[in-house]
Scaffold this active site. Structure first.
Site, short mmCIF file in Angstrom:
data_model
loop_
_atom_site.label_atom_id
_atom_site.label_comp_id
_atom_site.label_asym_id
_atom_site.label_seq_id
_atom_site.Cartn_x
_atom_site.Cartn_y
_atom_site.Cartn_z
CB SER A 1 -59.29 -41.33 -4.50
OG SER A 1 -59.35 -41.47 -5.83
CD GLU A 2 -58.07 -37.34 -5.88
OE1 GLU A 2 -57.25 -36.76 -4.99
OE2 GLU A 2 -58.27 -38.31 -6.27
CB THR A 3 -65.87 -35.68 -5.91
OG1 THR A 3 -66.13 -36.98 -5.14
CG2 THR A 3 -67.09 -35.07 -6.37
#
Length: 296
Positions: free
Chosen positions: A43-45
């Site tokens: 969902s996030e990096t």
């Protein structure tokens, strides 16, 4: 360069919310960071550069489709990587699109993050919201980037099967659905206690024999789920930035600055929140799953 996957807001692998953390060796193009985030599919990096001459680190967050201005679980993951690899100790300051975010580590290994509090303001329920969620909505408000909807009960939050396509119609980063935890209504005499093995032996969101929720930080006070299809995340497992809205909302309702929030996704996760003026302190744990070298 080094890249990691970290499960945030949990003390167990394969729970909480996974984030990738890339330790940059030099400034990188936005398009390259977006491509890496799409490749990682979390969902996030988080992309970390530094420290600079002032001792601060640059921190940016990308979903698989867009850059976002604030992300709690990827901030926790980035701090966990810096601490666990010996690259940082003591207080860390991240320069971000949401300003300077300060992070520290407690003696028990928990990571303490200082985030802005976004107290939600009540609004008229948007047309179609209850239908998209599939449940009646008790209260709606806007806090920061997100729409907050309180529903009747913890069970209603657990059982949600929203129309994800319909949620994209709302012009917000995400829809947060929340309710008081079932344990909030449990009489003191029936309150469950953490087993004698200690909190490290309790699943992030588990059930005691009495049926009351247990977490690493004790029984939760409120529960939530987080749906963000407009930014490429149909449901986020555990969302630190959502608690910038949830913490002031529930602290005002329950009359306590320090609370425990449980996010009831399939992976589940938990954090402790403390309101400090216009800021909120988010406390959570994290586990490194793997690390390697990024060659592209």
């Amino acid at each position: 360069m080094r890249i990691f996957t970290v499960d945030s807001f949990t003390d167990q692998p394969f729970k909480g919310n996974p984030a990738a953390v890339c330790l940059l060796e030099a400034s990188a193009a936005d398009s390259w960071m977006q491509s890496v985030a799409a490749e990682m599919r979390h969902s996030e990096t988080a992309f970390v550069l530094g420290p600079d001459a002032s001792g601060r680190y640059s921190l940016r967050w990308f979903t698989p489709s867009v850059e976002v201005a604030l992300c709690g679980h990827a901030t926790l993951a980035a701090a966990h990587v810096l601490y666990s690899t010996g690259r940082a100790e003591g207080k860390i300051e991240f320069a971000t699109k949401s300003g300077i975010l300060a992070v520290s580590q407690s003696e028990d290994g928990s990571i303490v993050m200082d985030f802005p509090a976004h107290s939600p303001s009540e609004i008229t329920p948007p047309s179609g919201l209850a239908e998209a969620l599939g449940v009646p909505v008790r209260w709606t408000g806007m806090g920061g980037f997100d729409l907050l909807a309180e529903v009747e009960s913890e069970q209603a939050v657990r059982d949600l099967t929203p129309d994800i396509d319909a949620l994209t119609a709302f012009d917000v980063r995400a829809v947060i659905v929340t309710a008081p935890a079932a344990s909030t209504h449990t009489p003191t005499a029936g309150t469950a206690s953490v087993p004698t093995g200690g909190p490290e032996h309790v699943s992030p969101v588990g059930l005691s024999s009495e049926g009351a929720e247990l977490t690493t930080f004790g029984e939760p006070d409120y529960v939530s789920r987080f749906f963000a299809p407009r930014v490429g995340v149909p449901e986020d497992p555990v969302t630190g930035s959502a608690h910038c809205v949830l913490a002031p909302y529930w602290s005002a309702k329950l009359g306590r600055d320090t609370l425990v929030g449980a996010q009831l996704s399939a992976r589940s996760g938990v954090m402790r929140t403390t309101i400090k003026g216009e800021r909120v302190e988010l406390v959570g744990q994290a586990v490194t799953i793997w690390s390697g070298e990024l060659h592209a």
